[in-house]
Motif scaffolding. Structure first.
Motif, PDB file in Angstrom:
ATOM      1  N   THR A 132      30.615  50.096  45.644  1.00 18.59           N
ATOM      2  CA  THR A 132      31.547  50.257  46.759  1.00 18.59           C
ATOM      3  C   THR A 132      32.326  48.965  46.983  1.00 18.59           C
ATOM      4  O   THR A 132      31.943  47.901  46.480  1.00 18.59           O
ATOM      5  N   GLU A 133      33.382  49.059  47.767  1.00 24.37           N
ATOM      6  CA  GLU A 133      34.164  47.865  48.107  1.00 24.37           C
ATOM      7  C   GLU A 133      33.274  46.857  48.843  1.00 24.37           C
ATOM      8  O   GLU A 133      33.324  45.656  48.572  1.00 24.37           O
ATOM      9  N   GLU A 134      32.451  47.342  49.773  1.00 27.24           N
ATOM     10  CA  GLU A 134      31.574  46.444  50.528  1.00 27.24           C
ATOM     11  C   GLU A 134      30.591  45.726  49.596  1.00 27.24           C
ATOM     12  O   GLU A 134      30.367  44.519  49.731  1.00 27.24           O
ATOM     13  N   GLN A 135      30.032  46.432  48.645  1.00 23.84           N
ATOM     14  CA  GLN A 135      29.114  45.807  47.688  1.00 23.84           C
ATOM     15  C   GLN A 135      29.839  44.764  46.831  1.00 23.84           C
ATOM     16  O   GLN A 135      29.284  43.706  46.536  1.00 23.84           O
ATOM     17  N   ALA A 136      31.070  45.068  46.426  1.00 17.33           N
ATOM     18  CA  ALA A 136      31.845  44.118  45.621  1.00 17.33           C
ATOM     19  C   ALA A 136      32.147  42.859  46.428  1.00 17.33           C
ATOM     20  O   ALA A 136      32.085  41.738  45.903  1.00 17.33           O
ATOM     21  N   ILE A 137      32.457  43.021  47.698  1.00 18.82           N
ATOM     22  CA  ILE A 137      32.711  41.875  48.578  1.00 18.82           C
ATOM     23  C   ILE A 137      31.437  41.047  48.734  1.00 18.82           C
ATOM     24  O   ILE A 137      31.454  39.816  48.626  1.00 18.82           O
ATOM     25  N   GLU A 138      30.318  41.711  48.978  1.00 18.04           N
ATOM     26  CA  GLU A 138      29.040  41.007  49.122  1.00 18.04           C
ATOM     27  C   GLU A 138      28.695  40.242  47.846  1.00 18.04           C
ATOM     28  O   GLU A 138      28.192  39.114  47.920  1.00 18.04           O
ATOM     29  N   ARG A 139      28.970  40.823  46.690  1.00 16.42           N
ATOM     30  CA  ARG A 139      28.710  40.137  45.420  1.00 16.42           C
ATOM     31  C   ARG A 139      29.542  38.865  45.315  1.00 16.42           C
ATOM     32  O   ARG A 139      29.062  37.811  44.882  1.00 16.42           O
ATOM     33  N   THR A 140      30.806  38.929  45.741  1.00 19.13           N
ATOM     34  CA  THR A 140      31.674  37.751  45.727  1.00 19.13           C
ATOM     35  C   THR A 140      31.121  36.668  46.649  1.00 19.13           C
ATOM     36  O   THR A 140      31.070  35.490  46.274  1.00 19.13           O
ATOM     37  N   VAL A 141      30.685  37.063  47.830  1.00 15.40           N
ATOM     38  CA  VAL A 141      30.137  36.095  48.789  1.00 15.40           C
ATOM     39  C   VAL A 141      28.850  35.468  48.240  1.00 15.40           C
ATOM     40  O   VAL A 141      28.632  34.265  48.382  1.00 15.40           O
ATOM     41  N   LEU A 142      28.016  36.265  47.589  1.00 18.68           N
ATOM     42  CA  LEU A 142      26.801  35.705  46.984  1.00 18.68           C
ATOM     43  C   LEU A 142      27.131  34.768  45.826  1.00 18.68           C
ATOM     44  O   LEU A 142      26.458  33.738  45.648  1.00 18.68           O
TER      45      LEU A 142
ATOM     46  N   TYR B 117      29.622  32.852  45.734  1.00 14.97           N
ATOM     47  CA  TYR B 117      30.056  31.647  46.442  1.00 14.97           C
ATOM     48  C   TYR B 117      28.857  30.847  46.957  1.00 14.97           C
ATOM     49  O   TYR B 117      28.710  29.658  46.646  1.00 14.97           O
ATOM     50  N   PHE B 118      27.975  31.483  47.710  1.00 14.89           N
ATOM     51  CA  PHE B 118      26.835  30.776  48.297  1.00 14.89           C
ATOM     52  C   PHE B 118      25.785  30.405  47.262  1.00 14.89           C
ATOM     53  O   PHE B 118      25.337  29.253  47.195  1.00 14.89           O
ATOM     54  N   GLU B 119      25.359  31.356  46.464  1.00 13.62           N
ATOM     55  CA  GLU B 119      24.318  31.069  45.475  1.00 13.62           C
ATOM     56  C   GLU B 119      24.846  30.133  44.390  1.00 13.62           C
ATOM     57  O   GLU B 119      24.110  29.281  43.895  1.00 13.62           O
TER      58      GLU B 119
ATOM     59  N   MET C 135      30.994  29.994  41.299  1.00 15.11           N
ATOM     60  CA  MET C 135      31.899  29.526  42.352  1.00 15.11           C
ATOM     61  C   MET C 135      33.336  29.866  41.974  1.00 15.11           C
ATOM     62  O   MET C 135      34.090  30.411  42.792  1.00 15.11           O
ATOM     63  N   GLU C 136      33.723  29.574  40.757  1.00 16.77           N
ATOM     64  CA  GLU C 136      35.091  29.856  40.322  1.00 16.77           C
ATOM     65  C   GLU C 136      35.407  31.347  40.411  1.00 16.77           C
ATOM     66  O   GLU C 136      36.496  31.739  40.826  1.00 16.77           O
ATOM     67  N   ARG C 137      34.446  32.187  40.049  1.00 20.62           N
ATOM     68  CA  ARG C 137      34.634  33.635  40.104  1.00 20.62           C
ATOM     69  C   ARG C 137      34.847  34.116  41.539  1.00 20.62           C
ATOM     70  O   ARG C 137      35.543  35.105  41.771  1.00 20.62           O
ATOM     71  N   ALA C 138      34.271  33.414  42.514  1.00 21.86           N
ATOM     72  CA  ALA C 138      34.354  33.838  43.909  1.00 21.86           C
ATOM     73  C   ALA C 138      35.651  33.426  44.594  1.00 21.86           C
ATOM     74  O   ALA C 138      36.065  34.053  45.566  1.00 21.86           O
ATOM     75  N   LEU C 139      36.282  32.373  44.099  1.00 20.54           N
ATOM     76  CA  LEU C 139      37.402  31.776  44.817  1.00 20.54           C
ATOM     77  C   LEU C 139      38.764  32.174  44.272  1.00 20.54           C
ATOM     78  O   LEU C 139      38.971  32.234  43.065  1.00 20.54           O
TER      79      LEU C 139
ATOM     80  N   GLU D  53      38.533  21.552  43.990  1.00 16.00           N
ATOM     81  CA  GLU D  53      37.567  20.618  44.576  1.00 16.00           C
ATOM     82  C   GLU D  53      36.200  21.264  44.752  1.00 16.00           C
ATOM     83  O   GLU D  53      35.165  20.648  44.473  1.00 16.00           O
ATOM     84  N   MET D  54      36.175  22.513  45.198  1.00 12.73           N
ATOM     85  CA  MET D  54      34.899  23.220  45.391  1.00 12.73           C
ATOM     86  C   MET D  54      34.202  23.480  44.057  1.00 12.73           C
ATOM     87  O   MET D  54      32.984  23.338  43.952  1.00 12.73           O
ATOM     88  N   ILE D  55      34.966  23.849  43.057  1.00 13.84           N
ATOM     89  CA  ILE D  55      34.390  24.120  41.732  1.00 13.84           C
ATOM     90  C   ILE D  55      33.807  22.838  41.144  1.00 13.84           C
ATOM     91  O   ILE D  55      32.691  22.832  40.616  1.00 13.84           O
TER      92      ILE D  55
END
Length: 115
Positions: A2-12, A14-16, A26-30, A51-53
């Motif tokens: 789902t869209e929500e699951q895809a968004i959660e994967r992006t956020v994870l 980023y954080f993980e 990180m690069e994949r999330a941003l 800078e974040m990457i």
């Protein structure tokens, strides 16, 4: 997925990615034009995607890893190709805006503070 699951994967990603020192995640999330901000000493501190990457690759997030991680993701709203997410972790509170690109969901704006 789902869209929500895809968004959660992006956020994870980023954080993980940050906590694990995984610059690829990180690069994949941003989004390349990320604007990440925090309020420090009355002025905005800003970070870019490169800078974040780089900071992730250097392992700066590993020093902030609480060990037993708590990453609570609240997808507040999805409206077509944009979304708002609030994340509560042991270390950070972040308000994220994401956009659905041809490559998937990417974080375009982040406003954060220490938890």
């Amino acid at each position: 997925m789902t869209e929500e699951q895809a968004i959660e994967r992006t956020v994870l990603d980023y954080f993980e990615g940050w906590f694990d020192g995984d610059a690829g995640r990180m690069e994949r999330a941003l989004h390349p034009q990320l604007a990440k901000r925090s309020l420090g000493d009355g002025a905005l501190d800003e970070d870019t995607a490169p800078e974040m990457i780089e900071a992730t690759a250097q392992g700066r997030g590993k020093g902030r890893d609480p060990g037993e991680r708590r990453i609570d993701i609240d997808v507040v709203e999805i409206y077509g190709p944009i979304a708002t997410v609030v994340v509560h972790s042991n270390v950070y509170r972040e308000y994220l805006h994401l956009a659905r690109t041809d490559e998937g969901w990417r974080i375009v704006n982040a406003l954060w503070d220490w938890a």
